[in-house]
Design a protein around this motif. Structure first.
Motif, mmCIF file in Angstrom:
data_model
loop_
_atom_site.group_PDB
_atom_site.id
_atom_site.type_symbol
_atom_site.label_atom_id
_atom_site.label_comp_id
_atom_site.label_asym_id
_atom_site.label_seq_id
_atom_site.Cartn_x
_atom_site.Cartn_y
_atom_site.Cartn_z
ATOM 1 N N LEU A 123 8.901 -21.495 -10.751
ATOM 2 C CA LEU A 123 8.418 -20.987 -10.841
ATOM 3 C C LEU A 123 7.950 -19.976 -11.741
ATOM 4 N N GLU A 124 7.114 -20.672 -12.666
ATOM 5 C CA GLU A 124 6.707 -21.021 -14.010
ATOM 6 C C GLU A 124 5.799 -19.768 -13.639
ATOM 7 N N ILE A 125 6.135 -18.562 -14.394
ATOM 8 C CA ILE A 125 5.270 -16.903 -14.056
ATOM 9 C C ILE A 125 4.411 -16.977 -15.433
ATOM 10 N N THR A 126 4.668 -17.148 -16.772
ATOM 11 C CA THR A 126 3.822 -17.009 -18.209
ATOM 12 C C THR A 126 4.360 -18.395 -18.764
ATOM 13 N N GLN A 140 -0.953 -15.868 -25.133
ATOM 14 C CA GLN A 140 -1.138 -14.458 -24.166
ATOM 15 C C GLN A 140 -1.624 -14.841 -22.691
ATOM 16 N N THR A 141 -0.985 -15.827 -21.792
ATOM 17 C CA THR A 141 -1.565 -16.296 -21.108
ATOM 18 C C THR A 141 -0.123 -16.131 -19.211
ATOM 19 N N GLU A 185 13.590 -22.079 3.234
ATOM 20 C CA GLU A 185 14.218 -22.105 3.689
ATOM 21 C C GLU A 185 14.862 -22.036 1.910
ATOM 22 N N PRO A 186 14.054 -21.939 0.933
ATOM 23 C CA PRO A 186 14.491 -22.653 -0.698
ATOM 24 C C PRO A 186 16.098 -22.639 -1.055
ATOM 25 N N ASP A 187 16.505 -23.574 -1.565
ATOM 26 C CA ASP A 187 17.474 -23.443 -1.752
ATOM 27 C C ASP A 187 18.206 -22.538 -3.102
ATOM 28 N N ILE A 188 17.036 -22.803 -4.101
ATOM 29 C CA ILE A 188 17.191 -22.399 -5.326
ATOM 30 C C ILE A 188 15.133 -21.846 -5.885
ATOM 31 N N ILE A 189 15.093 -21.190 -6.184
ATOM 32 C CA ILE A 189 14.059 -21.234 -6.921
ATOM 33 C C ILE A 189 14.660 -19.730 -8.269
ATOM 34 N N GLN A 190 14.172 -21.103 -9.744
ATOM 35 C CA GLN A 190 14.156 -20.580 -10.555
ATOM 36 C C GLN A 190 12.892 -20.027 -11.590
ATOM 37 N N ILE A 191 12.712 -18.260 -11.701
ATOM 38 C CA ILE A 191 11.980 -18.182 -11.911
ATOM 39 C C ILE A 191 11.575 -18.073 -13.858
ATOM 40 N N SER A 192 11.247 -19.130 -14.138
ATOM 41 C CA SER A 192 11.001 -19.367 -15.660
ATOM 42 C C SER A 192 9.401 -18.663 -16.899
ATOM 43 N N GLY A 193 9.117 -19.840 -17.474
ATOM 44 C CA GLY A 193 7.880 -19.447 -18.280
ATOM 45 C C GLY A 193 8.021 -20.956 -19.556
ATOM 46 N N GLY A 194 7.281 -20.495 -20.660
ATOM 47 C CA GLY A 194 7.421 -19.516 -21.602
ATOM 48 C C GLY A 194 8.856 -18.113 -20.843
ATOM 49 N N GLU A 195 9.076 -16.809 -21.194
ATOM 50 C CA GLU A 195 9.957 -16.176 -21.698
ATOM 51 C C GLU A 195 9.466 -15.577 -20.335
ATOM 52 N N PRO A 196 10.343 -15.228 -19.539
ATOM 53 C CA PRO A 196 9.984 -14.403 -18.212
ATOM 54 C C PRO A 196 9.525 -12.611 -17.736
ATOM 55 N N THR A 197 10.438 -12.609 -18.818
ATOM 56 C CA THR A 197 10.909 -11.310 -18.907
ATOM 57 C C THR A 197 10.200 -10.328 -19.592
ATOM 58 N N THR A 198 9.098 -11.358 -19.660
ATOM 59 C CA THR A 198 8.426 -10.720 -20.594
ATOM 60 C C THR A 198 6.612 -10.096 -19.925
#
Length: 469
Positions: free
Chosen positions: A101-104, A123-124, A144-157
């Protein structure tokens, strides 16, 4: 007297031209104790690509297959044929074991190697509404997804990072990962403490490429040794489950494989190491695919040679996608580190039978190992089973004395690029990316055809070559 060809013709598949991405027929051949992909583009000529340095392991991968597990729905119809119909189209052969799941697009580094071409200049961010749509698509596909990986870019930004974590946590997701370069984890202890509140079923996927400044500067553009040290200190403090993720480049950091495994085994928070040879996609500064590529079989042999733990029988193909994934599991005990994968009857991975473990040694330890690999998973355990982390592994019971923190995994994850592209393999891909429009697309093809402006070029390919294969 007719001449023999210099190789043994083994199989036929489809690939693409590494220049124009036209779909091509390709041969798999054995030559000089190696496996090659031979293809010829009418415009750009022939290509010979090394795909394995171990013929016997390559053939064994053909034995490690299991019935395909389908998603609950398909996202796109079949119009042009693989790889032009992603996805997931009804011709795909595997559901999503892991969905990114790319959030940025923004990142606080500008790595010379980046499949997403992220940087501080981009900057998006995805809006919460967009992210909710992507999450809903994943859950609709998987239930029921096994794994969702939060990613980006750098997701913590992302300015709403923890709100996004809450959105994922509120859905029936078995395991959540955050794919991060660790800069914020190293600099912000309170941030790490808040991350730890999402345990159990939560893990950090930490970039950890090398102990050497030169290698880090080559891959990441900056010496990150102190950042890595501080990040691990914070993760250990809160015992926040962590996977070390090593991007491998031939001749640069591949000699550190064993050292990184041994380091990971000594860290309280680290549950394993994932090795990822560079995928020739996205930003590739100072990277020559002819000389800098690593195959899965080379990495597997380096693990065997350097780790002092895993032998050949301990690093097995993963049945859902054996061409691209290999795994080895070990148990951390008071007696030392015991490799586990080689103790499992391979039929378990393929047929789901109760495990047959052959182990010579202490009977109590044998009983504990058998309990670890029993099919009677405890619903009261706070630790996840390996089944939940990689769908084709057997269920794992984790009683109090053998928790998730006692199991250590080593995984090789190789993504296809335009050079070694094999349609047979990409159809089995189980690592996928959620497209902002709701499609779920294999990682391999997303970075080649569907990321950002590349989809415009895909339309041209569909018009020119889509009906040829």
């Amino acid at each position: 007297m007719p001449k023999n060809r210099p190789y043994l013709f083994h199989e036929l598949t489809n690939s693409i031209c590494s220049t124009c991405y036209r779909k091509l027929e390709a041969k798999i051949v054995f030559q000089d104790e190696k496996v090659y992909l031979l293809k010829r583009c009418p415009t750009h000529g022939p290509e010979k690509v090394l795909i394995s340095t171990d013929i016997e392991y390559y053939k064994r991968c053909r034995e490690f297959i299991k019935p395909s597990e389908m998603p609950l729905r398909w996202n796109t119809p079949i119009r042009y044929g693989c790889p032009y119909d992603c996805g997931l189209c009804p011709d795909h052969e595997q559901h999503s074991c892991l969905t990114l799941l790319e959030i940025t697009d923004q990142c606080n580094l500008e790595c010379p190697i980046c499949y997403a071409e992220s940087s501080p200049k981009r900057q998006t961010w995805r809006s919460l509404a967009q992210i909710e749509k992507m999450l809903d698509a994943i859950v609709t596909n998987e239930g029921e997804p096994d794994i969702i990986q939060i990613s980006g870019g750098e997701p913590t930004t992302h300015p709403h990072f923890f709100k996004i974590l809450d959105m994922v946590k509120s859905r029936p997701v078995k395991h959540i990962m955050v794919n991060t370069n660790g800069l914020r984890i190293a600099s912000d202890r309170k941030f790490v403490k808040q991350l730890a509140s999402y345990l159990p079923g939560f893990e950090i996927y930490l970039q950890f490429d090398s102990f050497e400044a030169e290698a880090l500067e080559d891959l990441r553009g900056v010496d990150l040794r102190e950042v890595r040290k501080k990040a691990i200190q914070h993760l250990n403090e809160f015992n926040l489950s962590t996977t070390l993720v090593v991007t491998l480049k031939k001749g640069l950091n591949d000699q550190e494989i064993g050292k990184i495994i041994q380091y990971g085994l000594k860290q309280k928070a680290v549950r394993g190491v994932t090795f990822q040879p560079i995928q020739a996609a996205g930003r590739l500064n100072s990277y020559d695919p002819a000389t800098d590529r690593l195959t899965l079989s080379e990495v597997r042999q380096m693990i065997i040679d350097q780790s002092e733990i895993f032998q050949a029988e301990d690093m097995l193909p993963v049945p859902c996608h054996p061409d691209a994934l290999a795994m080895g599991y070990a148990l951390k005990t008071d007696e030392g580190v015991i490799p586990l994968t080689g103790l499992i009857d391979p039929d378990i991975l393929l047929k789901g039978r109760r495990n047959t473990i052959v182990f010579e040694g202490d009977e109590e330890l044998k009983a504990r190992i058998f309990e670890l690999f029993s099919t009677n998973h405890s619903p009261h355990s706070s630790a996840l089973s390996l089944k939940q982390l990689l769908c084709c592994l057997p269920l794992v019971s984790t009683p109090e004395e053998i928790g998730y923190d006692r199991v250590f995994r080593v995984i090789i994850m190789q993504f296809l690029d335009a050079y070694d592209f094999d349609v047979r393999s990409v159809k089995k891909s189980c690592v996928h990316i959620a497209h902002p429009d709701g499609r779920i697309i294999p990682f391999d093809t997303y970075n080649l055809f569907y990321r950002d402006e590349k989809e415009k070029r895909l339309k041209e390919l569909q018009a020119l070559y889509g009906n040829e294969g």
